[in-house]
Enzyme design. Structure first.
Site, short mmCIF file in Angstrom:
data_model
loop_
_atom_site.label_atom_id
_atom_site.label_comp_id
_atom_site.label_asym_id
_atom_site.label_seq_id
_atom_site.Cartn_x
_atom_site.Cartn_y
_atom_site.Cartn_z
N CYS A 1 44.54 43.52 40.44
CA CYS A 1 44.84 43.02 41.79
C CYS A 1 45.04 41.51 41.79
O CYS A 1 44.55 40.80 40.91
CB CYS A 1 43.70 43.37 42.74
SG CYS A 1 43.41 45.14 42.94
N ALA B 1 51.93 50.94 33.82
CA ALA B 1 52.17 52.39 33.91
C ALA B 1 50.87 53.16 33.78
O ALA B 1 50.71 54.22 34.38
CB ALA B 1 53.16 52.83 32.84
N GLU C 1 43.71 39.27 43.75
CA GLU C 1 42.48 38.51 43.92
C GLU C 1 41.78 38.30 42.58
O GLU C 1 41.31 37.21 42.26
CB GLU C 1 41.52 39.23 44.87
CG GLU C 1 42.06 39.39 46.28
CD GLU C 1 42.80 40.72 46.49
OE1 GLU C 1 43.62 41.11 45.64
OE2 GLU C 1 42.55 41.36 47.53
N CYS D 1 40.32 44.97 48.02
CA CYS D 1 39.82 46.31 47.70
C CYS D 1 38.36 46.22 47.25
O CYS D 1 37.81 45.12 47.07
CB CYS D 1 40.68 46.96 46.62
SG CYS D 1 40.42 46.27 44.96
#
Length: 159
Positions: free
Chosen positions: A72, A65, A74, A111
């Site tokens: 991520c 949250a 990765e 990203c």
């Protein structure tokens, strides 16, 4: 003064064009994607890495949250791998991401934060990591190194 940079990647025609190991990685990333905890974005991402010893390690994105507290796929995968196999090189990394109920998708590259983290492990192991990012239905792109996706990279040579 203008300079040009060439980013090299390969478009793989389909899942069927992958070799047996690459298919295992694709399948593992796609399967682990279902374990993502994506309660806020509903965007599930799976990652599979191939180690030089033949071991395949998987991970998925884990949200919170308090958004900056999530991680991520990765990074969950490479951090766990480094903690448990600190001296084993990562050879390949597959990532597949899409909205929760998607049937098809477009390939999603790592990203920026993940690119930087992958770069750290390439530097640590002094060897490139092949990066594959794919859609659910087998549209796949491949780079020989994260440096192809992060041409202005920051590493320990600047410190």
């Amino acid at each position: 003064m203008e300079k040009e940079f060439k980013i090299t990647f390969e478009a793989i025609s389909s899942y069927d064009a992958l070799d047996a190991t690459e298919k295992k990685l694709f399948d593992a990333a796609k399967k682990i994607r279902e374990n993502a905890y994506a309660a806020y974005s509903n965007f599930l991402v799976g990652c599979a890495v191939l180690l030089e010893n033949g071991e395949i390690i998987t991970g998925s994105n884990q949200e919170n949250a308090a958004y900056p507290s999530g991680l991520c796929a990765e990074r969950t995968t490479i951090f766990w791998t480094s903690a448990n196999f600190p001296n084993v090189k990562i050879k390949k990394l597959f990532v597949i991401g899409a909205p929760k109920d998607a049937i098809s998708s477009t390939p999603i590259p790592p990203c920026g934060a993940c690119r930087q983290s992958i770069l750290e492990y390439e530097s640590k192991q002094k060897d490139e990591i092949e990066i594959y990012f794919a859609s659910l239905d087998g549209e796949i792109y491949k780079t020989k190194s994260i440096r192809d996706l992060l041409p202005f990279s920051f590493d320990s040579s600047y410190l």
